[in-house]
Design a protein around this motif. Structure first.
Motif, PDB file in Angstrom:
ATOM      1  N   ILE A   1       0.750  -1.171  -0.194  1.00 51.32           N
ATOM      2  CA  ILE A   1       0.171   0.385  -0.007  1.00 51.32           C
ATOM      3  C   ILE A   1       0.414   1.346  -0.169  1.00 51.32           C
ATOM      4  O   ILE A   1       0.303   2.311  -0.271  1.00 51.32           O
ATOM      5  CB  ILE A   1      -1.294   0.151   1.280  1.00 51.32           C
ATOM      6  CG1 ILE A   1      -0.295   0.051   2.650  1.00 51.32           C
ATOM      7  CG2 ILE A   1      -2.123  -0.927   1.244  1.00 51.32           C
ATOM      8  CD1 ILE A   1      -1.264   0.200   3.507  1.00 51.32           C
ATOM      9  N   SER A   2       2.076   1.189   0.172  1.00 54.83           N
ATOM     10  CA  SER A   2       3.177   2.531   0.311  1.00 54.83           C
ATOM     11  C   SER A   2       2.011   2.932  -1.786  1.00 54.83           C
ATOM     12  O   SER A   2       3.028   2.488  -2.078  1.00 54.83           O
ATOM     13  CB  SER A   2       4.608   2.009  -0.016  1.00 54.83           C
ATOM     14  OG  SER A   2       5.057   2.967  -0.222  1.00 54.83           O
TER      15      SER A   2
ATOM     16  N   MET B   1      -9.328  -5.427  -0.660  1.00 50.90           N
ATOM     17  CA  MET B   1     -10.308  -5.175  -1.292  1.00 50.90           C
ATOM     18  C   MET B   1     -11.697  -4.873  -0.463  1.00 50.90           C
ATOM     19  O   MET B   1     -12.472  -4.259  -0.299  1.00 50.90           O
ATOM     20  CB  MET B   1     -10.828  -6.509  -2.116  1.00 50.90           C
ATOM     21  CG  MET B   1      -9.866  -6.891  -2.987  1.00 50.90           C
ATOM     22  SD  MET B   1     -10.218  -8.799  -4.584  1.00 50.90           S
ATOM     23  CE  MET B   1     -11.695  -8.219  -4.548  1.00 50.90           C
ATOM     24  N   SER B   2     -11.751  -5.392   0.886  1.00 56.71           N
ATOM     25  CA  SER B   2     -12.659  -4.957   1.349  1.00 56.71           C
ATOM     26  C   SER B   2     -12.619  -3.371   2.092  1.00 56.71           C
ATOM     27  O   SER B   2     -13.107  -2.888   1.876  1.00 56.71           O
ATOM     28  CB  SER B   2     -12.727  -5.583   3.346  1.00 56.71           C
ATOM     29  OG  SER B   2     -13.723  -7.207   2.760  1.00 56.71           O
ATOM     30  N   TRP B   3     -11.156  -3.381   2.555  1.00 51.78           N
ATOM     31  CA  TRP B   3     -11.355  -1.781   2.598  1.00 51.78           C
ATOM     32  C   TRP B   3     -11.317  -0.714   2.163  1.00 51.78           C
ATOM     33  O   TRP B   3     -12.147   0.247   1.950  1.00 51.78           O
ATOM     34  CB  TRP B   3      -9.262  -1.732   3.193  1.00 51.78           C
ATOM     35  CG  TRP B   3      -9.237  -0.482   3.556  1.00 51.78           C
ATOM     36  CD1 TRP B   3      -8.916   0.817   3.024  1.00 51.78           C
ATOM     37  CD2 TRP B   3      -9.144   0.373   5.225  1.00 51.78           C
ATOM     38  NE1 TRP B   3      -8.192   1.752   3.786  1.00 51.78           N
ATOM     39  CE2 TRP B   3      -8.230   1.415   5.072  1.00 51.78           C
ATOM     40  CE3 TRP B   3      -9.435  -0.391   6.264  1.00 51.78           C
ATOM     41  CZ2 TRP B   3      -8.238   2.275   6.277  1.00 51.78           C
ATOM     42  CZ3 TRP B   3      -9.635   0.128   7.340  1.00 51.78           C
ATOM     43  CH2 TRP B   3      -8.577   1.733   7.280  1.00 51.78           C
ATOM     44  N   MET B   4     -10.989  -0.896   0.452  1.00 50.13           N
ATOM     45  CA  MET B   4     -10.658  -0.295  -0.906  1.00 50.13           C
ATOM     46  C   MET B   4     -12.757   0.281  -0.820  1.00 50.13           C
ATOM     47  O   MET B   4     -13.664   1.075  -1.482  1.00 50.13           O
ATOM     48  CB  MET B   4     -10.717  -0.337  -1.772  1.00 50.13           C
ATOM     49  CG  MET B   4      -8.692  -1.090  -1.690  1.00 50.13           C
ATOM     50  SD  MET B   4      -8.069   0.674  -1.378  1.00 50.13           S
ATOM     51  CE  MET B   4      -6.612  -0.461  -1.250  1.00 50.13           C
ATOM     52  N   ALA B   5     -12.914  -1.450  -0.291  1.00 50.29           N
ATOM     53  CA  ALA B   5     -15.464  -0.839  -0.790  1.00 50.29           C
ATOM     54  C   ALA B   5     -15.622   0.484   0.304  1.00 50.29           C
ATOM     55  O   ALA B   5     -16.849  -0.486   0.119  1.00 50.29           O
ATOM     56  CB  ALA B   5     -15.157  -2.571  -1.080  1.00 50.29           C
ATOM     57  N   GLY B   6     -14.578   0.244   1.173  1.00 50.55           N
ATOM     58  CA  GLY B   6     -15.205   0.926   2.492  1.00 50.55           C
ATOM     59  C   GLY B   6     -16.383   0.394   4.099  1.00 50.55           C
ATOM     60  O   GLY B   6     -16.891   0.214   4.352  1.00 50.55           O
ATOM     61  N   LYS B   7     -15.281  -1.087   3.144  1.00 51.62           N
ATOM     62  CA  LYS B   7     -16.648  -2.280   4.763  1.00 51.62           C
ATOM     63  C   LYS B   7     -15.852  -2.445   5.314  1.00 51.62           C
ATOM     64  O   LYS B   7     -14.328  -1.589   6.272  1.00 51.62           O
ATOM     65  CB  LYS B   7     -16.373  -3.432   3.902  1.00 51.62           C
ATOM     66  CG  LYS B   7     -17.012  -3.027   2.695  1.00 51.62           C
ATOM     67  CD  LYS B   7     -17.793  -5.131   1.889  1.00 51.62           C
ATOM     68  CE  LYS B   7     -18.083  -4.907   0.596  1.00 51.62           C
ATOM     69  NZ  LYS B   7     -17.337  -6.718   0.506  1.00 51.62           N
ATOM     70  N   ASN B   8     -16.733  -2.716   6.690  1.00 48.29           N
ATOM     71  CA  ASN B   8     -15.611  -2.945   8.274  1.00 48.29           C
ATOM     72  C   ASN B   8     -14.697  -4.032   7.678  1.00 48.29           C
ATOM     73  O   ASN B   8     -15.301  -4.861   7.929  1.00 48.29           O
ATOM     74  CB  ASN B   8     -17.035  -2.983   9.070  1.00 48.29           C
ATOM     75  CG  ASN B   8     -16.987  -3.013  10.794  1.00 48.29           C
ATOM     76  OD1 ASN B   8     -15.318  -3.318  10.575  1.00 48.29           O
ATOM     77  ND2 ASN B   8     -17.232  -2.415  11.456  1.00 48.29           N
TER      78      ASN B   8
ATOM     79  N   LYS C   1      -0.674   5.297   6.400  1.00 48.68           N
ATOM     80  CA  LYS C   1      -0.361   5.308   5.048  1.00 48.68           C
ATOM     81  C   LYS C   1      -1.274   6.175   4.331  1.00 48.68           C
ATOM     82  O   LYS C   1      -0.834   6.405   3.435  1.00 48.68           O
ATOM     83  CB  LYS C   1      -0.067   3.931   4.511  1.00 48.68           C
ATOM     84  CG  LYS C   1       1.503   3.356   4.985  1.00 48.68           C
ATOM     85  CD  LYS C   1       2.105   2.669   4.566  1.00 48.68           C
ATOM     86  CE  LYS C   1       3.371   2.381   4.443  1.00 48.68           C
ATOM     87  NZ  LYS C   1       2.870   0.715   5.409  1.00 48.68           N
ATOM     88  N   GLY C   2      -2.599   6.910   5.072  1.00 49.37           N
ATOM     89  CA  GLY C   2      -3.290   7.088   3.892  1.00 49.37           C
ATOM     90  C   GLY C   2      -4.264   6.965   3.012  1.00 49.37           C
ATOM     91  O   GLY C   2      -4.404   7.357   2.155  1.00 49.37           O
ATOM     92  N   VAL C   3      -4.690   5.261   3.306  1.00 56.68           N
ATOM     93  CA  VAL C   3      -5.512   4.963   2.412  1.00 56.68           C
ATOM     94  C   VAL C   3      -6.931   5.381   2.261  1.00 56.68           C
ATOM     95  O   VAL C   3      -7.362   4.702   3.177  1.00 56.68           O
ATOM     96  CB  VAL C   3      -5.003   3.550   2.235  1.00 56.68           C
ATOM     97  CG1 VAL C   3      -6.081   2.737   1.770  1.00 56.68           C
ATOM     98  CG2 VAL C   3      -3.450   2.796   2.467  1.00 56.68           C
ATOM     99  N   TYR C   4      -6.630   6.438   1.635  1.00 58.41           N
ATOM    100  CA  TYR C   4      -8.283   6.587   1.788  1.00 58.41           C
ATOM    101  C   TYR C   4      -8.333   7.547   0.526  1.00 58.41           C
ATOM    102  O   TYR C   4      -7.697   7.984  -0.206  1.00 58.41           O
ATOM    103  CB  TYR C   4      -7.894   8.542   3.504  1.00 58.41           C
ATOM    104  CG  TYR C   4      -8.079   7.886   4.858  1.00 58.41           C
ATOM    105  CD1 TYR C   4      -9.265   7.455   4.833  1.00 58.41           C
ATOM    106  CD2 TYR C   4      -7.448   8.126   5.487  1.00 58.41           C
ATOM    107  CE1 TYR C   4      -9.188   6.965   6.361  1.00 58.41           C
ATOM    108  CE2 TYR C   4      -6.982   8.052   6.474  1.00 58.41           C
ATOM    109  CZ  TYR C   4      -8.636   7.196   7.320  1.00 58.41           C
ATOM    110  OH  TYR C   4      -8.360   6.843   8.653  1.00 58.41           O
ATOM    111  N   PRO C   5      -9.373   7.661   0.695  1.00 58.63           N
ATOM    112  CA  PRO C   5     -10.278   9.377  -0.628  1.00 58.63           C
ATOM    113  C   PRO C   5      -9.506   9.968  -0.555  1.00 58.63           C
ATOM    114  O   PRO C   5      -9.342  10.673   0.592  1.00 58.63           O
ATOM    115  CB  PRO C   5     -11.312   9.155  -0.200  1.00 58.63           C
ATOM    116  CG  PRO C   5     -12.021   7.978   0.262  1.00 58.63           C
ATOM    117  CD  PRO C   5     -11.284   7.631   1.576  1.00 58.63           C
ATOM    118  N   SER C   6      -9.218  10.616  -0.893  1.00 59.38           N
ATOM    119  CA  SER C   6      -8.432  11.718  -1.896  1.00 59.38           C
ATOM    120  C   SER C   6      -9.261  13.197  -1.225  1.00 59.38           C
ATOM    121  O   SER C   6      -9.877  12.826  -1.147  1.00 59.38           O
ATOM    122  CB  SER C   6      -8.015  12.184  -3.419  1.00 59.38           C
ATOM    123  OG  SER C   6      -8.734  12.786  -3.416  1.00 59.38           O
TER     124      SER C   6
END
Ligand SMILES: Cc1cc2nc3c(=O)[nH]c(=O)nc-3n(C[C@H](O)[C@H](O)[C@H](O)COP(=O)(O)OP(=O)(O)OC[C@H]3O[C@@H](n4cnc5c(N)ncnc54)[C@H](O)[C@@H]3O)c2cc1C
Length: 506
Positions: free
Chosen positions: A395-396, A422-429, A455-460
């Motif tokens: 994820i870097s 994939m769960s994280w990117m889909a916004g799931k718990n 590491k800021g894996v969030y929407p921009s």
């Protein structure tokens, strides 16, 4: 168990061998075991591995050693977490702390989960982990994590230590517990007709016979890999690092209780504070950079380009053996595997292996009845640690060298890690996912959340919207104030270490 005494030979006097000797001698005190540790006078220990996780505290308590006894003897300091620097280039997320989570954090974790979850859904909330954990405040203020009597909450912490001195210290403790120490180089193991180890043969021609053999011979894996031919399952496809260059540097006047892990062009560098020096190492991949170039980059990073301070170079392999307990042999330490040192998990794995082995061996009435359960359990732990560490690289957001591009686009990750991401990117718990995949057997949910949010894996930022009052129910200033007020209870790191050196840890 029969009345006959059982003999155990531990091959290797590195940290793994001495932790094993102490745990076995403690748990099996007066239970009819004779334990001998055999070490070569010619083959040295690896001599790195100077950061721990919180379970080392439990180990010291189990073997009956206080902090004021062992810490000054090993130039040890406290550790409340790891600061990751420059692993991400996302604005606001170039640094974060992976904290060891203690009881006070239970008051602030709901706010962390709430904010980070909604931020993933696109709400503009503070989601950087550093705002939520007491460890981060302790690092900022350079405090020791030892709580006074009138602060009735458990604080989780680990240590930094000189690994050579720790081995010597643990040897003295083990010898007091009755462990025998023998200097000899083992040339090989002789197997019996069933494929068990019958005896070890030394280079002097002596035969060393036992009922149970522990292989703590380091990366060589003399018994488990070379004699018993247990296959080694490599993780090199997902973890590219295989080399390190190591230096000591002078200690600063004041130092915080954390390891610093700084991403470099072809790997990452650790800085570990001991009372008398800093330990520094650059872990890199020889597929992407040669040793000389890596050393030059590291010297420049430390401001040592013109210095003649000597560097040590090391090679290592990442992965694990298919079985940690095979026939009458238990592999402990680097002989059983190594998942690179990013989260300093190796000694914890040593402890876990030995404690679970003792449990399985006792439950099976000193037979191999629970061997498969044990092996599956330890392998699952290795794999869970591997996935967490692979996630750091995958994820870097760095893309400044081929090394980082290869890591960030690596498709050879485990199906478990893939589905978490994939769960994280889909916004799931991701809680259920972690439980289902058993990925929380080592790093809990909160650690995974710190890794991904840190590491800021969030929407921009442009994708975020302000959100309603309910979304903003936690006030960051109140959380910071809670941690600041908790921190008022703790002494400075240096003051606590000074008290320990006077024999007073209280
Ligand atoms: C770059 C790097 C950084 C690391 N950082 C960390 C960290 O921060 N935290 C952490 O927990 N771990 C870390 N580790 C792992 C850690 O160093 C090891 O887990 C730990 O030191 C235990 O090593 P060991 O005892 O298994 O092996 P070793 O230290 O290699 O000891 C092997 C022993 O076996 C003996 N031996 C070998 N062959 C024979 C023979 N034929 N006859 C007799 N004796 C023999 C040797 O004499 C020696 O005593 C790191 C490792 C590396 C490579």
């Amino acid at each position: 168990m029969s009345n006959q005494r059982k003999k155990i030979i531990i091959l290797g006097g590195g940290t793994a061998g001495w932790i094993t000797a102490n745990l076995m001698a403690t748990h099996w005190q007066n239970k009819g075991f004779d334990i001998t540790l055999v070490e070569s006078p010619d083959i040295g220990i690896i001599g790195v591995g100077e950061g721990s996780t919180p379970p080392l505290k439990g180990f010291m308590e189990t073997i009956g050693v206080s902090e004021s006894e062992w810490m000054p003897a090993c130039n040890a300091t406290y550790k409340v977490g790891i600061t990751f620097r420059d692993w991400s280039v996302k604005p606001g997320f170039t640094e974060y702390v992976h904290p060891f989570v203690g009881q006070p954090d239970q008051f602030t974790i709901p706010a962390f989960f709430h904010n980070s979850y909604l931020r993933r859904k696109g709400v503009d909330l503070e989601g950087h982990p550093d705002h939520f954990f007491l460890a981060t405040e302790m690092i900022r203020q350079k405090l020791s994590p030892v709580a006074p009597e009138n602060f009735p909450f458990e604080i989780a912490y680990g240590y930094h230590f000189d690994s050579g001195l720790l081995g010597q210290f643990l040897r003295r403790v083990a010898e007091k517990k009755g462990v025998r120490y023998k200097v000899a180089t083992v040339a090989g193991a002789m197997l019996d007709a069933q494929g068990n180890i019958d005896h070890l043969k030394t280079t002097d021609g002596e035969a060393l016979k036992a009922d149970l053999y522990v292989d703590s011979s380091g990366f060589r894996g003399n018994l488990i890999q070379q004699s018993l031919k247990v296959p080694f399952i490599s993780s090199a496809e997902s973890l590219f690092n295989d080399s390190a260059v190591v230096f000591a540097t002078d200690q600063e006047r004041e130092y915080a209780p954390h390891t610093i892990s700084t991403a470099m062009k072809y790997g990452w560098a650790w800085q570990i504070p001991l009372t008398n020096r800093n330990g520094n190492g650059y872990v890199y991949s020889s597929r992407f950079v040669d040793d000389d170039k890596a050393e030059t980059e590291f010297r420049a990073h430390l401001g040592l380009l013109d210095s003649d301070v000597e560097a040590r170079r090391l090679k290592f392999k990442v992965g694990r053996v298919a079985q940690h307990w095979a026939k009458n042999c238990l592999a402990v330490g680097l002989s059983q595997g190594f998942i690179e040192p990013l989260e300093a998990t190796a000694l914890d794995m040593v402890q876990e292996t030995v404690v679970r082995f003792i449990e399985a061996y006792n439950n099976g009435d000193h037979t191999d009845k629970y061997r498969d359960d044990f092996n599956n359990r330890i392998s699952a732990r290795f794999d869970a640690v591997r996935d967490y560490i692979v996630c750091h690289y995958r994820i870097s957001s760095r893309a400044d060298t081929d090394y980082w591009i290869a890591n960030g686009t690596n498709e050879k990750i485990s199906p478990s890690l893939r589905s978490i991401l994939m769960s994280w990117m889909a916004g799931k718990n991701i809680t259920d996912e972690l439980l289902d995949q058993k990925l929380d057997v080592y790093f809990p949910n909160v650690s995974w959340n710190c890794l991904l949010t840190g590491k800021g894996v969030y929407p921009s930022q442009e994708q975020l919207r302000s959100g309603n009052e309910l979304a903003h129910k936690y006030k960051i200033e109140e959380i910071k104030d809670f941690n600041r007020r908790c921190a008022l209870n703790f002494k400075s790191h240096l003051q606590q270490l000074h008290l320990l050196s006077l024999g007073d840890g209280g």
